[in-house]
Design an enzyme around this catalytic site. Sequence first.
Site, PDB file in Angstrom:
ATOM      1  CE1 TYR A   1      -5.526 -10.984 -62.200  1.00 22.13           C
ATOM      2  CE2 TYR A   1      -4.990 -12.693 -61.047  1.00 22.13           C
ATOM      3  CZ  TYR A   1      -5.488 -12.719 -62.163  1.00 22.13           C
ATOM      4  OH  TYR A   1      -6.160 -13.113 -63.086  1.00 22.13           O
TER       5      TYR A   1
ATOM      6  NE  ARG B   1      -4.456 -15.270 -66.703  1.00 20.94           N
ATOM      7  CZ  ARG B   1      -4.038 -16.949 -66.716  1.00 20.94           C
ATOM      8  NH1 ARG B   1      -3.656 -17.906 -66.885  1.00 20.94           N
ATOM      9  NH2 ARG B   1      -5.683 -16.807 -68.269  1.00 20.94           N
TER      10      ARG B   1
ATOM     11  CE  LYS C   1     -18.966 -20.347 -57.070  1.00 17.50           C
ATOM     12  NZ  LYS C   1     -19.612 -20.586 -59.416  1.00 17.50           N
TER      13      LYS C   1
ATOM     14  CG  HIS D   1     -10.941 -17.907 -55.473  1.00 21.40           C
ATOM     15  ND1 HIS D   1     -11.807 -18.668 -55.317  1.00 21.40           N
ATOM     16  CD2 HIS D   1     -10.461 -17.134 -56.772  1.00 21.40           C
ATOM     17  CE1 HIS D   1     -12.741 -18.184 -56.406  1.00 21.40           C
ATOM     18  NE2 HIS D   1     -11.731 -17.824 -57.746  1.00 21.40           N
TER      19      HIS D   1
END
Length: 327
Positions: free
Chosen positions: A58, A37, A97, A79
């Site tokens: 991103y 970012r 995860k 995510h």
Amino acid sequence: MAETIRWGIAATGGIATGFATDLALVEGAVITAVGSRSQDRADEFGARFDIPHRHPSYEALAADPDVDVVYVASPHSRHAADAIVFLDAGKHVLCEKPMALNELEVASMIDAARRNSRFLMEAILTRFTPAYVELRRLLADGAIGTPLAVDAEFGMPFPHDPAHRLFDKALGGGALLDLGIYPLQLATMVLGPAAAVAAVGQLGVTDVDEQVVVSIRHEVGGLSVSKAASRVLLGNTARISGTTGSISLPAMFQNPKHFTLVSGDQTRQIDAPYDGIGLRFGAAEVHRCLAAGELESSVLPLDETRRLAAIMDEARRQIGLRYPTDI
Ligand SMILES: NC(=O)c1ccc[n+]([C@@H]2O[C@H](COP(=O)([O-])OP(=O)(O)OC[C@H]3O[C@@H](n4cnc5c(N)ncnc54)[C@H](OP(=O)(O)O)[C@@H]3O)[C@@H](O)[C@H]2O)c1
């Protein structure tokens, strides 16, 4: 010689640093780009790992034509959105995860992977370490008979910082999603899908769980008990019990370098050493799948990731923890 795979890294935090370090040990892996970012953090991370393309967002990373696969290492709350941006841009994705905050988000990620014919896997990289590979082989060989019980716990005394991702609800905070996924994935790896889930938990001042216990009756038979805690140290061990023996994983059971097998009246230590911090084996699985044209891993299929999310949804429903994106 292994085919070269060009990695992009999305985010520059703790696990992105560990993963970039371990990728150096994977044959054929090169990191061509990092996205952050902030341009400063992309530059700093890029300089540290000698990464040529350093992007200030991103989205810019997603548009980089010199990237084959993106490792998503942002907080869980992002995510799903982040992974879908990369999948829709034609990148393969290895996503940290837990894959997402709930089953619905996981389903949308799987849809994005399938409509773009791209690889997607949740980065439960423990599954690919030498100890877990050997553990699965022993179970398949019947070394402990029929496994009927899994008990595992993961708890660490993190300082109570309301802004840390473990305690901040807006970032998907809570012990269950962050830590509990390790014992839960062991339970589903050994005993398969859940037939019934019962959970109790304790929510803290930031309204996320700081301790949780999830008991599961599995479809094929057998019970598991998974514990997670973010304020106290637990044993961090795991035990798989079968009709003729047991397997005990020492602390830290997510990345052990040895474990104990009791088979009938024989007890033996199984050694499974490795270099690095244990993240490279999952990266190597991504390489293997891409080389073979496989869009998901048979060791951690997308259906299992989705079922894990559903178990955590049900556990959260029972302990009274909802995230803003839950319906
Ligand atoms: N597999 C494992 O062993 C393992 C271990 C630890 C964590 N994890 C998982 O990896 C993910 C990241 O964990 P971490 O420990 O690396 O966290 P972290 O140190 O806080 O880093 C997260 C990074 O995400 C980016 N980010 C994007 N949006 C953000 C936001 N709103 N707030 C904070 N950061 C934001 C930031 O990078 P930029 O500012 O550069 O964009 C930040 O550096 C989590 O989902 C966690 O469960 C996995």
